[in-house]
Design a protein around this motif. Structure first.
Motif, mmCIF file in Angstrom:
data_model
loop_
_atom_site.group_PDB
_atom_site.id
_atom_site.type_symbol
_atom_site.label_atom_id
_atom_site.label_comp_id
_atom_site.label_asym_id
_atom_site.label_seq_id
_atom_site.Cartn_x
_atom_site.Cartn_y
_atom_site.Cartn_z
ATOM 1 N N TYR A 1 -65.034 110.377 19.195
ATOM 2 C CA TYR A 1 -65.982 111.205 19.939
ATOM 3 C C TYR A 1 -66.849 111.969 18.940
ATOM 4 C CZ TYR A 1 -67.968 114.654 23.108
ATOM 5 O OH TYR A 1 -68.856 115.435 23.818
ATOM 6 N N LYS B 1 -73.866 105.237 21.700
ATOM 7 C CA LYS B 1 -72.516 105.227 21.178
ATOM 8 C C LYS B 1 -72.434 104.946 19.690
ATOM 9 C CE LYS B 1 -71.731 103.512 25.708
ATOM 10 N NZ LYS B 1 -73.115 103.761 26.126
ATOM 11 N N SER C 1 -68.463 112.734 33.355
ATOM 12 C CA SER C 1 -67.030 112.497 33.182
ATOM 13 C C SER C 1 -66.258 112.859 34.449
ATOM 14 C CB SER C 1 -66.514 113.299 31.987
ATOM 15 O OG SER C 1 -65.152 113.038 31.752
ATOM 16 N N ASP D 1 -64.802 106.804 23.044
ATOM 17 C CA ASP D 1 -64.294 105.464 22.803
ATOM 18 C C ASP D 1 -62.777 105.527 22.680
ATOM 19 O OD1 ASP D 1 -64.298 102.767 22.300
ATOM 20 O OD2 ASP D 1 -64.687 102.990 20.161
ATOM 21 N N TYR E 1 -67.397 104.156 29.556
ATOM 22 C CA TYR E 1 -67.989 104.464 28.260
ATOM 23 C C TYR E 1 -68.935 103.366 27.773
ATOM 24 C CZ TYR E 1 -68.236 105.497 23.254
ATOM 25 O OH TYR E 1 -68.681 105.748 21.983
#
Length: 372
Positions: free
Chosen positions: A260, A60, A18, A276, A53
């Protein structure tokens, strides 16, 4: 899925990932004079090459990811979609299916299995997905579930150059498109900007009490869909509202949410690349964008009504006969897909036609296009 202000702390590896994306966003902000539109922040957070992402390598979808989609909940969802696709392919005398963003690949596997059972397999099942990790996962899923049909599947990195005949289907695709965030100030839309704030990011303050969003990329995206379809239909399933409901006076904070690790929260500016970011779909805008590029409106309704019109009850009974012990599990799946308090009314289905005219079976029970 629950709404919360308390989120799990990412791993050191995830935080490092990140931080790389955050630095790239900071560079973009500085280069742009101190701020960038929220739409650009959202685009980078979701799609920045190698870091965003949707294009980085983390899982995911599913219980180990951040959210679960309808095809992951039950194969009955994909089987209903296959029933609708079979009607279209029959009307066309054959053709292809193109799935936009195929997730884990389970929808493709279940649709192909159902289409085979209906003796209505597409000539090709095309998958357009930007994520290398997801393309690998999709291939593994298909190999596990329908290995004998894998030869029909082709992966694309861009829309086909030669327009296809058949069905383009997108489940939860539109909600992942970057949106412009705005606040009404004295009746005018002020586009919100993101600036650097300490080690993170914040919105540049404005004076206003009504914030929402719109999708400026929708007309261009719809044009690309029309250009990719010689004859057939565009079938879109997503959560959203008609325009009058989307911009209700009491919906003062818009629809933007984040996912998340199966928590839902409302801060899109944290953990870029790890969560997301989505906005509900304005289906009135979708319909208008489609009509503007030459589509005709085939129908619009709730997910519950669409699935019911595509033989959900029959599929449920057939599944029970095959596996009677699964009655409770299957009933729970149908509740999640169909109940108004779950996905049944929150999710909508819109169908757009190009070069083919027929009455969609999926909108037979409860067409709601008058609400658009």
């Amino acid at each position: 899925m629950r709404f919360t202000d308390t989120l799990p702390t990412p791993s050191a590896e995830a935080l490092a990932h990140s931080a790389q994306l955050a630095e790239r966003i900071r560079i973009a902000i500085i280069a742009n004079g101190g701020s960038i539109p929220f739409r650009e922040f959202m685009r980078m957070a979701l799609y920045e090459p190698g870091l965003g992402y949707y294009v980085a390598g983390s899982r995911k979808i599913g219980k180990d990811g951040d959210f679960i989609t309808a095809p992951e909940i039950s194969p009955l969802f994909s089987q209903c979609l296959a029933n609708q696709c079979a009607q279209v392919l029959t009307e066309l005398g054959g053709g292809d299916v193109l799935e936009l963003g195929a997730g884990s690949g389970i929808m493709a596997a279940d649709m192909l299995a159902r289409l085979e059972a209906l003796h209505c397999l597409p000539e090709r099942y095309l998958i357009l997905d930007l994520s290398p990790e997801l393309r690998d996962r999709q291939r593994q899923t298909l190999q596990r579930h329908v290995p004998h049909l894998l030869a029909r599947v082709e992966w694309l990195e861009r829309l086909p150059e030669t327009p296809l005949r058949g069905v383009i289907v997108g489940n939860e695709v539109l909600d992942a498109m970057p949106v412009e965030l705005f606040t009404l100030v004295d009746g005018d839309r002020v586009i919100r900007q993101v600036e650097i704030q300490g080690d993170g990011f914040d919105l540049v303050p404005v004076e206003g009490h009504y914030t929402s969003e719109f999708n400026p990329n929708l007309p261009g995206w719809m044009r690309s869909m029309a250009d990719s379809l010689a004859a057939g239909v565009l079938l879109l399933i997503d959560y959203g509202y008609e325009q009058a409901d989307y911009y209700r006076p009491d919906r003062t904070q818009g629809t933007l949410i984040c996912h998340y690790q199966h928590r839902v929260h409302d801060n899109p500016l944290i953990y870029p690349g790890l969560q997301d970011i989505t906005a509900s779909v304005d289906f009135t805008a979708v319909a208008h964008a489609g009509l503007d590029v030459g589509f005709t409106l085939g129908g619009y309704t709730t997910q519950a009504a669409f699935l019911a019109s595509n033989a959900l009850e029959t599929l449920f009974i057939d599944a029970l006969q095959t596996n009677p012990a699964d009655q409770y599990k299957l009933a729970q799946q149908i509740r999640t897909l169909s109940l108004p308090s779950e996905m049944g009314e929150r999710f909508k289905v819109i169908g757009l036609n190009k070069g083919v005219a027929f009455t969609w079976q999926g909108f037979a029970l409860a067409s709601q296009q008058h609400r658009l």
